[in-house]
Design a protein around this motif. Structure first.
Motif, short mmCIF file in Angstrom:
data_model
loop_
_atom_site.label_atom_id
_atom_site.label_comp_id
_atom_site.label_asym_id
_atom_site.label_seq_id
_atom_site.Cartn_x
_atom_site.Cartn_y
_atom_site.Cartn_z
N ILE A 142 0.87 -1.17 0.00
CA ILE A 142 0.00 0.00 0.00
C ILE A 142 0.90 1.22 0.00
O ILE A 142 1.73 1.40 0.90
N LEU A 143 0.75 2.04 -1.04
CA LEU A 143 1.55 3.24 -1.20
C LEU A 143 0.71 4.46 -0.87
O LEU A 143 -0.37 4.64 -1.42
N ASP A 144 1.20 5.30 0.03
CA ASP A 144 0.58 6.58 0.34
C ASP A 144 1.17 7.60 -0.65
O ASP A 144 2.32 8.03 -0.49
N VAL A 145 0.42 7.92 -1.67
CA VAL A 145 0.91 8.81 -2.73
C VAL A 145 1.08 10.23 -2.19
O VAL A 145 2.00 10.94 -2.58
N VAL A 146 0.22 10.64 -1.27
CA VAL A 146 0.29 11.98 -0.70
C VAL A 146 1.61 12.18 0.03
O VAL A 146 2.30 13.18 -0.18
N ARG A 147 1.97 11.24 0.88
CA ARG A 147 3.20 11.36 1.69
C ARG A 147 4.42 10.71 1.03
O ARG A 147 5.51 10.73 1.59
N ARG A 148 4.19 10.05 -0.11
CA ARG A 148 5.26 9.40 -0.88
C ARG A 148 6.02 8.37 -0.06
O ARG A 148 7.24 8.34 -0.01
N ARG A 149 5.25 7.48 0.60
CA ARG A 149 5.89 6.42 1.38
C ARG A 149 5.00 5.17 1.41
O ARG A 149 3.78 5.25 1.21
N THR A 150 5.64 4.05 1.66
CA THR A 150 4.92 2.78 1.78
C THR A 150 4.25 2.73 3.14
O THR A 150 4.90 2.97 4.17
N MET A 151 2.95 2.43 3.15
CA MET A 151 2.21 2.34 4.41
C MET A 151 2.28 0.94 4.99
O MET A 151 2.18 0.76 6.19
N GLY A 152 2.37 -0.04 4.12
CA GLY A 152 2.42 -1.41 4.61
C GLY A 152 2.58 -2.40 3.47
O GLY A 152 2.35 -2.08 2.30
N GLU A 153 3.00 -3.60 3.85
CA GLU A 153 3.15 -4.69 2.91
C GLU A 153 2.54 -5.93 3.54
O GLU A 153 2.58 -6.10 4.76
N ALA A 154 1.99 -6.78 2.69
CA ALA A 154 1.39 -8.02 3.18
C ALA A 154 1.63 -9.12 2.16
O ALA A 154 1.77 -8.86 0.97
N GLU A 155 1.67 -10.34 2.66
CA GLU A 155 1.84 -11.50 1.79
C GLU A 155 0.99 -12.63 2.33
O GLU A 155 0.92 -12.84 3.54
N VAL A 156 0.34 -13.34 1.43
CA VAL A 156 -0.42 -14.53 1.79
C VAL A 156 -0.05 -15.64 0.82
O VAL A 156 0.35 -15.39 -0.32
#
Length: 172
Positions: A142-156
């Motif tokens: 999940i990329l926060d385009v406003v703040r230009r940073r990754t908010m989180g990553e997940a894998e299943v």
């Protein structure tokens, strides 16, 4: 009988101002015409001036390795968009709009460009990979385009024939 007198007024012709007193009309008219022409002729760049909505989520097509997973490239867009839409204050961009406007690979640069083009403050992107004859790994960012940073990553991980359940697990 007395003759009636009709009052008469004498009108003197007013001198018309010459063009030399209105010299400023020509450049002003030209400037207005130029401004109108530019507004009509010059197209706006896509996304120019678009405000990013921090509650609007775009789910980008996932990169898939293997022909069996190619079907789920856009399928994940549908599944995850449905799951995210209405979760709290989140709204999702229509999958058909995202797929039409998508350009590139599932990476942060392409995701950020998509978000700016459509005004989405959040973009989900990821990839699919086979981990055996009937199992897959689904990873998302999940990329926060406003703040230009990754908010989180997940894998299943799970069975390839249970992609809807994998998308649900990834959403959570």
């Amino acid at each position: 009988p007395a003759e009636a007198t009709v009052p008469t007024t004498t009108m003197q012709a007013q001198p018309q101002p010459s063009w030399r007193h209105r010299w400023w009309l020509l450049p002003a008219g030209a400037a207005i015409a130029l401004a109108v022409a530019l507004a009509v002729i010059v197209p706006r760049r896509p996304g120019a001036g678009t405000t990013l909505d921090p509650n609007l989520v775009a789910v980008a097509p996932f990169d898939g390795v293997g022909s069996e997973l190619e079907l789920w490239r856009e399928g994940m867009v549908d599944l995850l968009s449905r799951n995210f839409d209405g979760a709290g204050s989140l709204r999702t961009v229509s999958p058909s709009v995202v797929i039409h406007r998508w350009n590139g690979r599932a990476d942060p640069a392409s995701a950020a460009a998509l978000g700016r083009r459509i005004g989405a403050g959040l973009v989900v992107f990821g990839n699919l990979g086979a981990i055996g004859p009937d199992s897959v790994r689904v990873a998302a960012t999940i990329l926060d385009v406003v703040r230009r940073r990754t908010m989180g990553e997940a894998e299943v991980r799970g069975y390839a024939d249970h992609m809807a359940q994998l998308a649900d697990a990834l959403t959570i």
